[in-house]
Design a protein around this motif. Sequence first.
Motif, short mmCIF file in Angstrom:
data_model
loop_
_atom_site.label_atom_id
_atom_site.label_comp_id
_atom_site.label_asym_id
_atom_site.label_seq_id
_atom_site.Cartn_x
_atom_site.Cartn_y
_atom_site.Cartn_z
N ALA A 274 -52.57 -5.06 12.89
CA ALA A 274 -51.21 -5.88 12.70
C ALA A 274 -50.41 -5.34 13.78
CB ALA A 274 -50.59 -5.20 11.36
N LEU A 275 -50.58 -4.63 14.86
CA LEU A 275 -49.97 -4.52 15.97
C LEU A 275 -50.25 -5.37 17.14
CD1 LEU A 275 -49.03 -0.51 15.95
CD2 LEU A 275 -48.09 -2.39 14.74
N ASP A 276 -51.22 -6.21 16.71
CA ASP A 276 -51.84 -7.16 18.08
C ASP A 276 -51.67 -8.34 17.55
OD1 ASP A 276 -53.57 -8.40 19.82
OD2 ASP A 276 -55.26 -7.10 19.49
N MET A 277 -51.02 -9.30 18.25
CA MET A 277 -50.83 -10.73 17.69
C MET A 277 -51.97 -11.43 17.79
SD MET A 277 -48.89 -12.30 21.20
CE MET A 277 -47.58 -11.10 21.32
N LYS A 278 -53.10 -11.19 18.50
CA LYS A 278 -54.43 -11.89 18.31
C LYS A 278 -55.02 -11.62 17.05
CE LYS A 278 -56.11 -10.01 21.98
NZ LYS A 278 -56.96 -9.97 23.11
N THR A 279 -54.77 -10.46 16.42
CA THR A 279 -55.55 -10.00 15.25
C THR A 279 -54.97 -10.03 13.80
OG1 THR A 279 -55.78 -7.81 15.76
CG2 THR A 279 -57.39 -9.09 16.72
N ASN A 280 -53.57 -10.01 13.98
CA ASN A 280 -52.76 -9.69 12.84
C ASN A 280 -52.86 -11.02 12.13
OD1 ASN A 280 -51.06 -8.63 10.85
ND2 ASN A 280 -49.37 -9.02 12.14
N GLU B 173 -35.67 -1.57 17.51
CA GLU B 173 -34.89 -2.72 16.88
C GLU B 173 -35.03 -3.86 17.85
OE1 GLU B 173 -31.46 -3.52 18.06
OE2 GLU B 173 -31.48 -2.72 19.96
N ASN B 174 -34.34 -4.98 17.54
CA ASN B 174 -34.75 -6.25 18.34
C ASN B 174 -33.26 -7.11 18.67
OD1 ASN B 174 -36.59 -8.36 18.90
ND2 ASN B 174 -35.74 -9.34 17.29
N SER B 175 -32.24 -6.39 18.91
CA SER B 175 -31.01 -7.44 19.00
C SER B 175 -31.09 -7.91 20.54
CB SER B 175 -29.91 -6.42 18.99
OG SER B 175 -29.86 -5.41 19.73
N THR C 180 -37.59 -11.73 15.80
CA THR C 180 -37.90 -10.53 14.41
C THR C 180 -39.31 -10.68 14.18
OG1 THR C 180 -35.61 -10.65 13.69
CG2 THR C 180 -37.39 -9.80 12.22
N ARG C 181 -40.12 -11.60 14.11
CA ARG C 181 -41.16 -11.82 13.92
C ARG C 181 -42.31 -11.02 14.93
NH1 ARG C 181 -40.03 -16.84 16.30
NH2 ARG C 181 -41.34 -17.29 17.95
N ASN C 182 -41.58 -10.84 16.18
CA ASN C 182 -42.56 -10.10 17.20
C ASN C 182 -42.38 -8.64 17.13
OD1 ASN C 182 -43.53 -12.18 18.27
ND2 ASN C 182 -41.54 -12.49 19.75
N LEU C 183 -41.67 -8.09 15.83
CA LEU C 183 -41.48 -6.59 16.16
C LEU C 183 -42.70 -5.55 15.91
CD1 LEU C 183 -38.91 -4.37 15.42
CD2 LEU C 183 -39.75 -4.54 13.04
N PRO C 184 -43.86 -6.24 14.97
CA PRO C 184 -45.02 -5.32 15.31
C PRO C 184 -45.52 -5.21 16.72
CG PRO C 184 -45.39 -7.32 13.99
CD PRO C 184 -43.86 -7.20 14.00
N PHE C 185 -45.28 -6.23 17.45
CA PHE C 185 -45.96 -6.34 18.92
C PHE C 185 -45.37 -5.42 19.78
CE2 PHE C 185 -46.72 -10.67 16.73
CZ PHE C 185 -47.77 -9.99 16.08
#
Length: 432
Positions: free
Chosen positions: A388-394, A322-324, A332-337
């Motif tokens: 999708a778990l890498d902000m450089k390639t998603n 979670e991200n609270s 929230t946009r960083n959840l996959p990372f």
Amino acid sequence: MKYIFFLLLTFIGYSQQTPASKQTKSILITGGFAHLGNGSVIENSVISIVDGKIAYVADGNLMKPGKHDTYINASGKHIYPGFIAPNSTLGLVEIDAVRASDDEREIGEFNPHIRSIIAYNTESVITESARPNGIFLAQIAPRGGRISGTSSIVQLDAWNWEDAIVKENDGVFLDWPTSYSTSGGRNEPIIEPNKKYDEQLKAIQDYFDNSAAYLNGDKSKKDLAYEAMNGLQNGTKNLYINATNEKEIEDIVLFKIKNKLPNVTIVGGYFAYKVADLLKQNNISVLLRRVHSLPLLEDEDVNLPYKNAKILVDKGVLVALENSGDMERMQTRNLPFYAGTCAAWGIPKEQALQLITLNTAKILGIDKNYGSLEEGKSATLFISEGDALDMKTNVISEAFIDGRQISLESHQTELYKRYKAKYKEEKQIKIQ
């Protein structure tokens, strides 16, 4: 006042994209590397989408698919189930500094009847910033008080909150008291026992006792707050309890046993790893606090926030992320990372993916329809050019919610295109 009015007009002007229409044509996605969300992968997949559902997911080397209306070639790309953001306040606050756009909490201590879904704004600009990273579902949760209220689960492409609902009134949020109090600031903290801890626990137990007596007794005089507690004992509602420390979590386990509560989830749970065996034995899941955080204590492992999920997973605890916290809606946009960081610190990549897909769906009680790419489930998925778990390639090329191909445009993409065109034009002028 004029400045606030201008801000509101600005955000209204950049409202969310028009929701996609219901799927009417069958779709076949071929050739992609499908990450099913349940720990399995199919390297050369064929995925059929019919009437908003996944008709089948198969290995393209083993079967020849039938005729479809639309074909998408995903060769060299990756396919994922839509990510799920639990314990979120998306759509409840638009501008922190503008009180009129902030509706995440109510006054009072015991508010189980406060339904966060009523305040959910489907046209939030912040929501559309999360979708391009694959977050398509969220649990909209309340804040404040001892019992904050009741949450609901939504999909993030809808005209209004009624259309958005995936599961209404899924659980009640309880803020467990801390056994100690802290003062003196971060540099020189003074930690003292909370002298009111036992009194605060008694108040919680009294409320549960009174609500149970009401629900099992004469309801001629209706009490909305007690009515909202209905479902906790029979498991049709979850109890989500915000707690951090070992002592409090141990007390929650005793509370669960005493009140015969089937579905209890620890929210935050930074020190839950210290009592992981106890949580496993009592079937208590954890929505783990934001991975990209500083350690809570100055003398602990600086990398503990990154390792925390692996410790719990290895102990057999059902864990999701979670991200609270600070700037939680924008983050929230960083959840996959966050899941990617967990993978970098020891969790196998496909297992890390489950932290934001199937594990979350199981905790929220929506795993029959969401959380993985499986036959009969909702076609809520996306195609990414990379990991999708890498902000450089998603980089997402196509996205679907319940089979509807949704827009990935946002205020940010509009600005990107605008200024890309501007500098391209200036470059051409200089060349001439």
